[in-house]
Write a protein that holds these residues in place. Structure first.
Motif, PDB file in Angstrom:
ATOM      1  N   ILE A   1     116.696  20.270  37.615  1.00 34.49           N
ATOM      2  CA  ILE A   1     117.644  21.260  38.134  1.00 34.49           C
ATOM      3  C   ILE A   1     117.486  21.405  39.649  1.00 34.49           C
ATOM      4  O   ILE A   1     118.475  21.435  40.393  1.00 34.49           O
ATOM      5  N   LYS A   2     116.252  21.489  40.114  1.00 37.34           N
ATOM      6  CA  LYS A   2     116.005  21.614  41.557  1.00 37.34           C
ATOM      7  C   LYS A   2     116.544  20.394  42.307  1.00 37.34           C
ATOM      8  O   LYS A   2     117.165  20.530  43.368  1.00 37.34           O
ATOM      9  N   LEU A   3     116.310  19.203  41.771  1.00 34.83           N
ATOM     10  CA  LEU A   3     116.780  17.993  42.436  1.00 34.83           C
ATOM     11  C   LEU A   3     118.306  17.912  42.446  1.00 34.83           C
ATOM     12  O   LEU A   3     118.909  17.489  43.439  1.00 34.83           O
ATOM     13  N   ARG A   4     118.933  18.318  41.357  1.00 31.07           N
ATOM     14  CA  ARG A   4     120.406  18.324  41.326  1.00 31.07           C
ATOM     15  C   ARG A   4     120.970  19.287  42.373  1.00 31.07           C
ATOM     16  O   ARG A   4     121.950  18.973  43.061  1.00 31.07           O
ATOM     17  N   ASN A   5     120.351  20.453  42.497  1.00 33.13           N
ATOM     18  CA  ASN A   5     120.784  21.414  43.512  1.00 33.13           C
ATOM     19  C   ASN A   5     120.609  20.848  44.916  1.00 33.13           C
ATOM     20  O   ASN A   5     121.467  21.022  45.780  1.00 33.13           O
ATOM     21  N   GLU A   6     119.506  20.168  45.138  1.00 31.21           N
ATOM     22  CA  GLU A   6     119.257  19.565  46.446  1.00 31.21           C
ATOM     23  C   GLU A   6     120.277  18.462  46.741  1.00 31.21           C
ATOM     24  O   GLU A   6     120.778  18.355  47.864  1.00 31.21           O
ATOM     25  N   ILE A   7     120.617  17.676  45.730  1.00 34.72           N
ATOM     26  CA  ILE A   7     121.618  16.621  45.901  1.00 34.72           C
ATOM     27  C   ILE A   7     122.973  17.236  46.234  1.00 34.72           C
ATOM     28  O   ILE A   7     123.690  16.751  47.127  1.00 34.72           O
ATOM     29  N   GLU A   8     123.334  18.295  45.548  1.00 35.64           N
ATOM     30  CA  GLU A   8     124.607  18.967  45.827  1.00 35.64           C
ATOM     31  C   GLU A   8     124.640  19.524  47.243  1.00 35.64           C
ATOM     32  O   GLU A   8     125.648  19.407  47.954  1.00 35.64           O
ATOM     33  N   THR A   9     123.520  20.102  47.668  1.00 36.02           N
ATOM     34  CA  THR A   9     123.439  20.641  49.024  1.00 36.02           C
ATOM     35  C   THR A   9     123.586  19.533  50.055  1.00 36.02           C
ATOM     36  O   THR A   9     124.350  19.660  51.023  1.00 36.02           O
ATOM     37  N   LEU A  10     122.866  18.443  49.861  1.00 36.57           N
ATOM     38  CA  LEU A  10     122.962  17.316  50.789  1.00 36.57           C
ATOM     39  C   LEU A  10     124.341  16.686  50.787  1.00 36.57           C
ATOM     40  O   LEU A  10     124.864  16.299  51.847  1.00 36.57           O
ATOM     41  N   SER A  11     124.957  16.608  49.633  1.00 32.84           N
ATOM     42  CA  SER A  11     126.313  16.037  49.541  1.00 32.84           C
ATOM     43  C   SER A  11     127.303  16.912  50.304  1.00 32.84           C
ATOM     44  O   SER A  11     128.174  16.402  51.016  1.00 32.84           O
ATOM     45  N   SER A  12     127.180  18.225  50.151  1.00 34.34           N
ATOM     46  CA  SER A  12     128.107  19.113  50.848  1.00 34.34           C
ATOM     47  C   SER A  12     127.874  19.035  52.361  1.00 34.34           C
ATOM     48  O   SER A  12     128.825  19.092  53.140  1.00 34.34           O
TER      49      SER A  12
ATOM     50  N   MET B   1     126.853  16.361  53.993  1.00 34.54           N
ATOM     51  CA  MET B   1     127.394  15.068  54.413  1.00 34.54           C
ATOM     52  C   MET B   1     128.924  15.132  54.508  1.00 34.54           C
ATOM     53  O   MET B   1     129.520  14.536  55.405  1.00 34.54           O
ATOM     54  N   LYS B   2     129.556  15.831  53.579  1.00 35.72           N
ATOM     55  CA  LYS B   2     131.010  15.976  53.613  1.00 35.72           C
ATOM     56  C   LYS B   2     131.460  16.773  54.814  1.00 35.72           C
ATOM     57  O   LYS B   2     132.489  16.496  55.421  1.00 35.72           O
ATOM     58  N   LYS B   3     130.691  17.803  55.191  1.00 35.79           N
ATOM     59  CA  LYS B   3     131.027  18.626  56.348  1.00 35.79           C
ATOM     60  C   LYS B   3     130.914  17.817  57.653  1.00 35.79           C
ATOM     61  O   LYS B   3     131.687  18.001  58.573  1.00 35.79           O
ATOM     62  N   ASP B   4     129.915  16.941  57.710  1.00 37.44           N
ATOM     63  CA  ASP B   4     129.698  16.131  58.907  1.00 37.44           C
ATOM     64  C   ASP B   4     130.754  15.052  59.080  1.00 37.44           C
ATOM     65  O   ASP B   4     131.018  14.603  60.183  1.00 37.44           O
ATOM     66  N   SER B   5     131.371  14.597  57.979  1.00 37.33           N
ATOM     67  CA  SER B   5     132.332  13.519  58.121  1.00 37.33           C
ATOM     68  C   SER B   5     133.715  13.981  58.427  1.00 37.33           C
ATOM     69  O   SER B   5     134.209  14.892  58.698  1.00 37.33           O
TER      70      SER B   5
END
Length: 68
Positions: A51-62, A64-68
């Motif tokens: 669960i923690k890793l999935r949350n971290e992946i979602e945070t990093l994905s969001s 990355m989307k903001k930066d692009s």
């Protein structure tokens, strides 16, 4: 008298088998329940980590989307 020595040689392994089986029989169920408890605890920890890793992946994905 020679038959007595052969008898002792044959009885020793048989006694050993029965004694070892009898000795381990009382603890066998306890070990299974303890192992089951440990396995359940490890599964719970892995689920929490997942669960923690999935949350971290979602945070990093969001991010990355903001930066692009």
């Amino acid at each position: 008298m020679q038959w007595l020595s052969y008898l002792l040689i044959l009885i020793c392994p048989l006694m050993m088998i029965f004694m070892m089986k009898g000795h381990g029989g009382g603890h066998h169920n306890h070990d299974k329940s303890h192992a089951s408890h440990d396995l359940n605890r490890k599964v719970d920890l892995l689920q929490e980590e997942n669960i923690k890793l999935r949350n971290e992946i979602e945070t990093l994905s969001s991010l990355m989307k903001k930066d692009s």
